[in-house]
Scaffold this active site. Structure first.
Site, short mmCIF file in Angstrom:
data_model
loop_
_atom_site.label_atom_id
_atom_site.label_comp_id
_atom_site.label_asym_id
_atom_site.label_seq_id
_atom_site.Cartn_x
_atom_site.Cartn_y
_atom_site.Cartn_z
N GLU A 274 33.80 5.42 -11.99
CA GLU A 274 35.21 5.28 -11.61
C GLU A 274 35.98 4.34 -12.57
O GLU A 274 36.58 3.35 -12.15
CB GLU A 274 35.34 4.79 -10.18
CG GLU A 274 34.83 5.77 -9.15
CD GLU A 274 35.04 5.32 -7.72
OE1 GLU A 274 35.04 6.17 -6.83
OE2 GLU A 274 35.18 4.09 -7.50
N GLU B 223 31.46 12.27 -5.17
CA GLU B 223 31.51 11.37 -4.02
C GLU B 223 32.47 11.91 -2.96
O GLU B 223 33.58 12.34 -3.26
CB GLU B 223 31.99 9.97 -4.42
CG GLU B 223 31.01 9.13 -5.19
CD GLU B 223 31.52 7.70 -5.37
OE1 GLU B 223 32.42 7.28 -4.60
OE2 GLU B 223 31.03 7.01 -6.28
#
Length: 731
Positions: free
Chosen positions: A155, A311
């Site tokens: 991320e 995710e």
């Protein structure tokens, strides 16, 4: 791109699993986890994402034995591994030995250790050790049978998008030298003559930390671009180390949906497998649409190739003020929706819910209560359903509608000081996408550089920067039969944030046949920021102010329809016929080549048709001015929307444009709550409602249940049916 062909990953079926952190648990938990994974049908796990401290407890000292043991067990169990480079969260020794490796925020404060992403992108210490760790992992596990994917960092930009330290400032100055060449070119691009900001040398330019008042938007936008390049350089450095040792193993880094901090079009060129982290809010009705939008966005980033959902959460996240849980069936429903929109992998954060730390109460496939959790049966069932639906793997989605999405233009819109504060990320693109999604019409989300030849309808929503090359491709598409819908505010500035002079729209004006002379924005929230005693008048005593008109305080515009086709579209939506309305944005639009400024209003000529105009209700100063126009171009047409249409207006307009474009809209006839998506030879029917829905005329085999549909199909609440073209293999 990598050398991989065929399936996204060599599992042979849809990937299923999650982020596994066995280093947080006693060693005996590993064997238990492996058994639970077998039960759940897990075939792919992400390992070591936050394990730097255990992999390298001291600088240059690597301890990989524990990780090899776990990967060996995965291989024996038939579970593949997405192996992370672990560089998202540097260990404490880096912060203590070199405090300059820590980032500095916009206020000039150096942030401390104890969270994650605590690194400065320009830190030579971080760069050295992150590359070395990636190389060491590649050399250690190059030939491991479980390894199928490299996972670089995690991320990027989520918490530290920009660092404002002195080192980053120096690198920014060099970045500007390379971009502009001369300081005079920069001064012109940034218009530094305003407020006496003129620079005589690049060394005088600071990082845009806190300032007394408004910052120069061009300065900020360039710093944003610079920071984006910084983080991309970190990714590319690690990827280089991995490629040098394992050239055939694909590399990914997980994106974050509609996150505008990083230009994912640019990043996608360097990612072998597009992967995404997505956490829609289950407590709002729009959550289901966010699933579809972000999935279409990821598919677009891969130029139509399948992607992996890296995710999501089984139940609830922990980071919102209140964390609603997913309803029964919703975990599987949203997972299948992503598969329908192009995913070949469904992974979760995380496999086992953390025993402590900042994400203690973030859900996991294995909850704190273990198999007693109400989510465990759903986790197991989804594994079975995904395996059954694996016939869809590698299937493509054929869309005839394209929506332009541009990170740079969105950032420019957000940084612009006026005319209004920008809405949430890609708000206009999401709104137009939702209109087509509600009608079960597939959309591709494409970049400003995309080829547009195969689309019947192209939406250009709020592309704030003027792109002449895009305008040329849109014109060619319209001449070949496409219908191009340009929606405001588009083409307001150039790439350096300088205003488009002579009328907004710039290079698009010739295509749509109109020019925007002025913006006209309403301020419905004036009561929240104005002086309270001046917001209202007391008609008993305020003899002057009681007759002051303030149409700008109204929350929306109302439109008068002038097109019979649009009138019919509104008639078909509801009874009584709804009015077309829009939000706060309005514009004064004139014909680019007016017929006669003496005999006719300047917005009229023979080639531009006014489809709708602003009404005079509520004393609107735009009364009578065009709100929607249409111009025939070759075999197609160009439409301009000078306002931010609300849902009814978008629906009515797309019905008219769709009819002109001969677009198949039969999907809009399905019962409420049903989303239909065709991927390859498989058609998904997803029921987002709380009641069972009956569908007629559906024939084929449901890949998920194995049951045959013979013309009458019942889809249970919050569930999915996937009808394949082939017959049941067991029949």
């Amino acid at each position: 791109m990598g050398t991989m062909t065929g399936h996204v990953l060599p599992t042979g079926k849809i990937c299923y699993g999650g982020d596994w952190n066995p280093d947080q648990w006693p060693t005996q938990t590993v064997s238990e986890d492996i058994e639970l994974m077998r039960e759940a049908g897990v075939n792919l796990v992400s390992l070591a994402i936050f394990s730097w401290a255990k992999l390298e407890p001291e600088p240059g000292v690597y301890e990989f034995g524990w990780l090899r043991d776990i990967m060996d067990q995965c291989a024996q169990a038939g579970i593949f591994v997405d192996l992370a480079t672990a560089t998202a969260s540097p260990p404490v020794w880096m912060a203590r030995r070199d405090p300059s490796s820590l980032p500095v925020n916009v206020h000039g404060t150096r942030l401390e250790f104890g969270s994650r992403q605590q690194y400065c992108p320009s830190s030579t210490t971080y760069r050295k050790h992150s590359r070395a760790l990636a190389r060491a992992l590649a050399e250690e596990f190059a030939d491991h049978p479980a390894l199928v994917l490299w996972h670089v960092n995690n991320e990027y930009g989520c918490h530290i998008l920009q660092c404002y330290c002195d080192n980053c400032e120096t690198e920014f100055q060099q970045w500007l030298r390379e971009k502009y060449g001369t300081i005079d070119a920069l001064n012109h691009a940034w218009n530094t003559y305003f407020w006496a900001q003129t620079y005589s040398d690049f060394s005088e330019i600071h990082a845009p930390r806190d300032m007394p008042t408004f910052k120069n938007a061009a300065h900020e936008l360039d710093y944003w671009r610079f920071a984006d390049d910084q983080l991309l350089a970190l990714y590319l450095a690690e990827r280089e180390e991995l490629r040098a040792v394992t050239p055939t193993v694909p590399v990914t880094t997980n994106f974050m949906g509609e996150f505008t901090g990083l230009d994912y079009w640019k990043w996608a060129q360097h990612v072998d497998v597009i992967s995404d982290d997505s956490y829609p809010e289950p407590a709002i009705v729009g959550g289901a649409h966010e699933v579809a939008f972000t999935a279409d966005l990821m598919r677009g980033l891969g130029n139509g190739r399948p992607f992996i959902l890296m995710e999501q959460v089984t139940s609830a996240v922990q980071w919102r003020p209140q964390n609603a849980t997913k309803r029964p069936g919703q975990f599987a429903l949203w997972s299948m929706s992503r598969v329908a929109h192009g995913a070949d992998g469904i992974l979760q954060f995380q496999w086992r819910q953390s025993p402590g730390g900042a994400e203690t109460f973030h859900g996991g496939m294995v909850a704190h209560s273990g198999k007693r959790s109400r989510y465990w049966p759903e986790v197991v069932q989804l594994g079975r359903d995904l395996e059954a639906a694996s016939a869809v793997i590698d299937g493509r989605i054929d869309a005839e509608v394209a929506i332009i999405v541009d990170w740079d233009a969105t950032r420019a819109r957000q940084l612009s000081v006026g005319p209004t504060e920008a809405d949430a990320n890609f708000a206009a693109a999401r709104a137009w996408h939702r209109t087509f999604w509600e009608k079960n019409i597939a959309c591709d989300l494409v970049s400003v550089n995309a080829e547009l030849d195969r689309y019947r309808i192209i939406i250009v929503p709020e592309v704030f920067i003027d792109y002449p090359e895009l305008s040329a491709r849109l014109t060619a598409a319209a001449e070949n039969g496409a219908h191009v819908v340009v929606a405001a505010p588009t083409g307001a500035v150039d790439s350096t944030m300088r205003a488009v002079l002579g009328g907004y729209l710039g290079s698009l004006a010739e295509l749509v046949g109109v020019v925007v002379t002025d913006h006209s924005v309403r301020s419905p929230d004036v009561a929240n920021w104005s002086k309270a005693d001046q917001v209202v008048a007391d008609p008993r005593v305020d003899r002057i102010t009681r007759v002051v008109g303030v149409p700008g305080a109204n929350p929306r515009h109302t439109l008068d329809v002038t097109s019979p086709a649009l009138e019919r579209a509104l008639d078909s939506i509801a009874t009584p016929k709804p009015r077309m309305t829009s939000g706060v944005w309005g514009e004064y639009v004139q014909a680019l080549h007016p017929a006669s400024e003496i005999t006719k209003p300047t917005w009229l000529n023979d080639e531009v048709e006014v489809i709708a105009q602003f009404s005079g209700e509520d004393g609107c100063d735009l009364a009578g001015w065009p709100a929607i126009t249409r111009r025939e171009v070759g075999r197609g047409a160009a439409w301009y929307v000078a306002t931010d249409l609300e849902s009814v207006g978008r629906e009515a307009l797309t019905r008219v444009v769709g009819a002109y474009a001969r677009l198949d809209t039969s999907g809009a006839d399905f019962p409420d709550g049903i989303e239909r998506v065709k991927r390859g030879d498989v058609t998904f029917y997803l029921n987002h409602s709380d009641r069972a829905v009956q569908l007629a005329g559906v024939v084929g085999w449901d890949l998920i249940s194995g049951q045959e549909a013979t013309g009458h199909l019942v889809v249970a609440p919050r569930s999915t049916v996937a009808i394949g073209a082939q017959t049941n293999a067991t029949s």
